[in-house]
Design an enzyme around this catalytic site. Structure first.
Site, short mmCIF file in Angstrom:
data_model
loop_
_atom_site.label_atom_id
_atom_site.label_comp_id
_atom_site.label_asym_id
_atom_site.label_seq_id
_atom_site.Cartn_x
_atom_site.Cartn_y
_atom_site.Cartn_z
N SER A 41 0.89 -1.11 0.00
CA SER A 41 0.00 0.09 0.03
C SER A 41 0.85 1.06 -0.11
CB SER A 41 -0.99 0.12 1.15
OG SER A 41 -0.17 -0.11 2.26
N HIS A 149 -3.23 -5.89 3.06
CA HIS A 149 -2.46 -7.15 3.57
C HIS A 149 -3.15 -8.24 3.97
CE1 HIS A 149 0.37 -3.39 4.87
NE2 HIS A 149 0.42 -3.62 3.62
N GLN A 157 -6.46 -1.43 7.49
CA GLN A 157 -5.46 -2.56 6.91
C GLN A 157 -4.66 -3.03 8.23
OE1 GLN A 157 -2.55 -1.19 3.80
NE2 GLN A 157 -1.20 -1.11 5.66
N GLU A 158 -4.68 -2.17 9.16
CA GLU A 158 -3.77 -2.63 10.44
C GLU A 158 -4.55 -2.15 11.69
OE1 GLU A 158 0.27 -1.19 9.87
OE2 GLU A 158 0.14 -1.57 8.06
N GLU A 201 1.72 -9.00 7.48
CA GLU A 201 2.64 -8.64 8.72
C GLU A 201 2.63 -9.42 9.64
OE1 GLU A 201 1.84 -4.35 9.07
OE2 GLU A 201 2.82 -3.89 7.15
N ASP A 236 -3.93 1.60 11.28
CA ASP A 236 -3.60 2.05 10.13
C ASP A 236 -4.85 1.81 9.15
OD1 ASP A 236 -2.45 3.11 7.77
OD2 ASP A 236 -0.80 1.65 7.80
N GLU A 278 -3.60 6.12 11.93
CA GLU A 278 -2.46 6.34 10.63
C GLU A 278 -3.47 6.25 9.32
OE1 GLU A 278 0.88 3.74 10.86
OE2 GLU A 278 1.04 4.08 8.39
N ASP A 304 1.18 8.83 6.65
CA ASP A 304 2.17 7.72 6.04
C ASP A 304 2.31 8.17 4.45
OD1 ASP A 304 3.64 5.68 4.93
OD2 ASP A 304 2.20 4.09 5.84
N LYS A 329 9.71 5.66 6.64
CA LYS A 329 10.15 4.57 6.11
C LYS A 329 11.17 4.84 4.91
CE LYS A 329 5.55 2.53 5.61
NZ LYS A 329 4.29 2.54 4.91
N HIS A 357 8.83 -0.59 9.25
CA HIS A 357 8.84 -1.58 8.39
C HIS A 357 8.21 -1.47 7.25
CE1 HIS A 357 5.43 -4.39 9.76
NE2 HIS A 357 5.06 -3.09 9.55
N ARG A 358 8.09 -2.26 6.22
CA ARG A 358 7.08 -2.29 5.04
C ARG A 358 6.45 -3.79 5.08
NH1 ARG A 358 7.11 2.16 1.66
NH2 ARG A 358 5.02 1.29 1.34
N SER A 359 5.42 -4.08 4.23
CA SER A 359 4.56 -5.08 4.32
C SER A 359 5.55 -6.30 3.77
CB SER A 359 3.12 -5.19 3.58
OG SER A 359 3.21 -4.55 2.43
N LYS A 380 7.54 0.62 14.19
CA LYS A 380 6.46 -0.28 13.86
C LYS A 380 7.08 -1.31 13.08
CE LYS A 380 2.39 0.33 10.86
NZ LYS A 380 1.90 1.24 9.90
C1 PEP Z 1 1.88 1.01 6.05
O1 PEP Z 1 1.05 1.08 5.13
O2 PEP Z 1 2.29 1.45 6.82
C2 PEP Z 1 2.48 -0.44 5.59
C3 PEP Z 1 3.65 -0.94 6.49
O3 PEP Z 1 2.19 -1.05 4.78
P1 PEP Z 1 3.03 -1.05 3.21
O4 PEP Z 1 4.37 -1.35 3.48
O5 PEP Z 1 2.32 -2.22 2.30
O6 PEP Z 1 2.88 0.44 2.71
MG MG Z 2 0.77 3.03 6.62
#
Ligand code: PEP
Ligand code: MG
Length: 399
Positions: A41, A149, A157-158, A201, A236, A278, A304, A329, A357-359, A380
Site C-alpha cells: 500500500s 495486507h 489495514q492494520e 505482517e 492504520d 494512521e 504515512d 520508511k 517496516h514495510r509489508s 512499527k
Molecule cells: C503501511 O502502510 O504502513 C505499511 C507498512 O504497509 P506497506 O508496506 O504495504 O505500505
Molecule cells: Mg501506513
C-alpha cells in the site's frame, strides 16, 4: 572512506517477491550488505522501485561504476553523490530501492570503520549527540491484518497494540508475545476455526462483522489480561486502499470525509484505548486530516502515504496542522540522509516519528538502529513472529 566495489544482488522478501540486496566493499577489504523491503500500500510520491533486471542492467551498473575508487567523507556526501548520479526527482534512473540498499550498506561500512554500532555512527554524523539519554520506544505491533495486507473483508489495514517499553524491553516483548498468542486463541474460539489465516505482517486475518469488531476484541483482551497501563491501541486505516472518487467505501457503504471522521470519533468513544490513527483519509484528502486532527486533540493522527518520508511534505503539512505523528520508511525516501532529514523536519516541528517496516520485509534490522539514532517515539515492526522477529531481537539487543 574509499568505496572499492559494489554489488547489486537479488533476494526474496517475506511475500516471496524479488527485492534488492546491495553490497559495498571498502578499503579494508571487507564488504557490507543491506537489503531493501517492499510496500504494497504505497503513497504515490514514494521513491521509484526498479526491478532486479533494471537494477542490474549493463546501463545501470555502468552508471553506478562511478562509485568505484571514490572517497567519501561521510554518509551525506555518499548519498548526495548517488542523488546527483540518478538526477531524477523520484530516483527512477538508478531506482530508489537500489540507492537505499547502497546507502544503508555504506552506513554499515562507515560504522565498522569507526568501530561503532550502526546507531552510534548515524547519531554522531546527523544528530551530534544523544537525542535522548535513554531510548524507550513505543512498539507499534500489528496483530490483526486487513485491507491490502489480507484476504478478509476489513477495510482498515492494520489493528495494532502500542506497547510502552519504559526501559524494560524484555518484559515488554514477552508481554506482547503472550498477548499475541492469547489473541489467536480468543479469535479461534470466537470464530470456531483452528487454523487462523495470517496476513502480510504476521497478524491474524480472518473475517469480522465490521471494521470496529477487531478493536472491540483487542480492547476486551487488553482489559482481561490486565495490560491497560502498558498497552494502547492504534489503527492504520491506509485509506488510499478504500477511497473511491471523493468518498470512501467503508463497511459496504459509501461515506463522505466528514462522515468517516465521525466514524473514527465514535471508535474512540467506544474503545477509549484507541490512541493512534494512521492514514485515516487518502493522501489527497488533506481536508479529512485537518478535520480529524481538530476533533481528536490529545490522540495521535499519523501520516504515512500523505507525507512519504519527505522533509518538505512533512514541513508543509505539519504547518497546516494535519497530523502530530509521521511514519518514517527509508525506502519511501531512497537514501539514509533524506530519511534522517525527514525525521529532523518532523522533530523540529514537534511531530512524533514512528520508524516503520514495510509489508514485504527481509531480515535487515537497519530501521531499529535508525530509530534509536533519532530517538524516535516509536517503531512499527508487525507481529512478534516469523520474519518480523529479527527486528524484535535487535530491539532487545540495542534498546
Ligand atoms: C503501511 O502502510 O504502513 C505499511 C507498512 O504497509 P506497506 O508496506 O504495504 O505500505
Ligand atoms: Mg501506513
Amino acid at each position: 572512506m574509499k568505496v572499492k566495489d559494489f554489488a547489486i544482488d537479488e533476494i526474496f522478501d517475506s511475500r516471496g517477491n524479488s527485492t534488492i540486496e546491495a553490497g559495498i566493499a571498502v578499503g579494508n577489504g571487507f564488504a557490507f550488505y543491506a537489503s531493501v523491503p517492499a510496500g504494497k500500500s504505497r503513497g504515490s510520491r514514494e521513491a521509484a522501485v526498479v526491478s532486479f533486471a533494471e537494477a542490474s542492467s549493463a546501463k545501470n551498473l555502468k552508471r553506478l561504476a562511478a562509485l568505484k575508487g571514490k572517497d567519501f567523507s561521510n554518509q551525506r556526501s555518499f548519498d548526495e553523490f548517488l542523488i546527483k548520479l540518478d538526477g531524477t526527482e523520484n530516483k527512477r534512473m538508478i531506482g530508489g530501492n537500489v540507492m537505499l540498499g547502497l546507502s544503508m550498506a555504506f552506513a554499515r561500512a562507515a560504522a565498522a570503520s569507526q568501530k561503532k554500532e550502526l546507531w552510534e555512527s548515524l547519531q554522531k554524523e546527523f544528530f551530534g549527540k544523544a537525542v535522548q539519554k535513554v531510548w524507550k520506544p513505543v512498539i507499534f505491533s500489528n496483530l490483526i491484518n486487513g485491507g491490502e495486507h489480507a484476504r478478509n473483508d476489513l477495510n482498515i489495514q492494520e489493528y495494532m497494540v502500542l506497547v510502552e517499553t519504559r526501559g524494560d524491553m524484555k518484559s515488554a516483548i514477552e508481554k506482547l508475545i503472550s498477548f499475541y498468542r492469547d489473541l489467536g486463541e480468543k479469535l479461534g474460539t470466537m470464530k470456531r476455526i483452528s487454523n487462523i489465516p495470517i496476513g502480510d505482517e504476521g497478524g491474524y486475518s480472518l473475517d469480522f462483522k465490521n471494521n470496529f469488531e477487531p478493536l472491540a476484541v483487542l480492547s476486551d483482551l487488553v482489559r482481561k489480561d490486565g495490560l491497560s497501563r502498558t498497552f494502547r491501541l492504534g489503527v492504520d486505516a491506509a485509506a488510499n486502499g478504500f477511497s473511491s472518487g471523493d468518498a470512501y467505501l467503508f463497511d459496504g457503504k459509501k461515506v463522505t470525509t466528514p462522515k468517516l471522521a465521525g466514524i473514527y470519533e465514535g471508535y474512540c468513544k467506544k474503545a477509549p484505548a484507541l490512541f493512534s490513527i494512521e492514514d485515516p483519509f487518502s493522501e489527497r484528502d488533506t481536508t479529512g486530516f485537518a478535520l480529524l486532527s481538530k476533533k481528536l486533540e490529545g490522540r495521535m493522527i499519523v501520516s504515512d502515504d500523505l507525507t512519504v518520508t519527505n522533509r518538505s511534505l512533512i514541513e508543509e503539512y505539519a504547518g497546516k496542522g494535519l497530523m502530530n505523528g509521521v511514519i518514517i520508511k527509508p525506502n519511501q525516501a531512497g537514501t539514509v540522509t533524506e530519511t534522517i532529514e525527514a525525521v529532523q523536519g518532523a522533530h523540529e516541528r514537534g511531530i512524533r516519528t514512528i520508524v516503520s517496516h514495510r509489508s514485504g520485509e527481509t531480515d535487515d534490522v537497519f530501521i531499529i538502529h535508525l530509530a534509536k539514532a533519532a530517538g524516535a517515539y516509536g517503531v512499527k515492526i508487525g507481529a512478534p513472529t516469523r520474519e518480523r522477529i529479527f527486528k524484535f531481537n535487535e530491539l532487545l539487543r540495542i534498546a
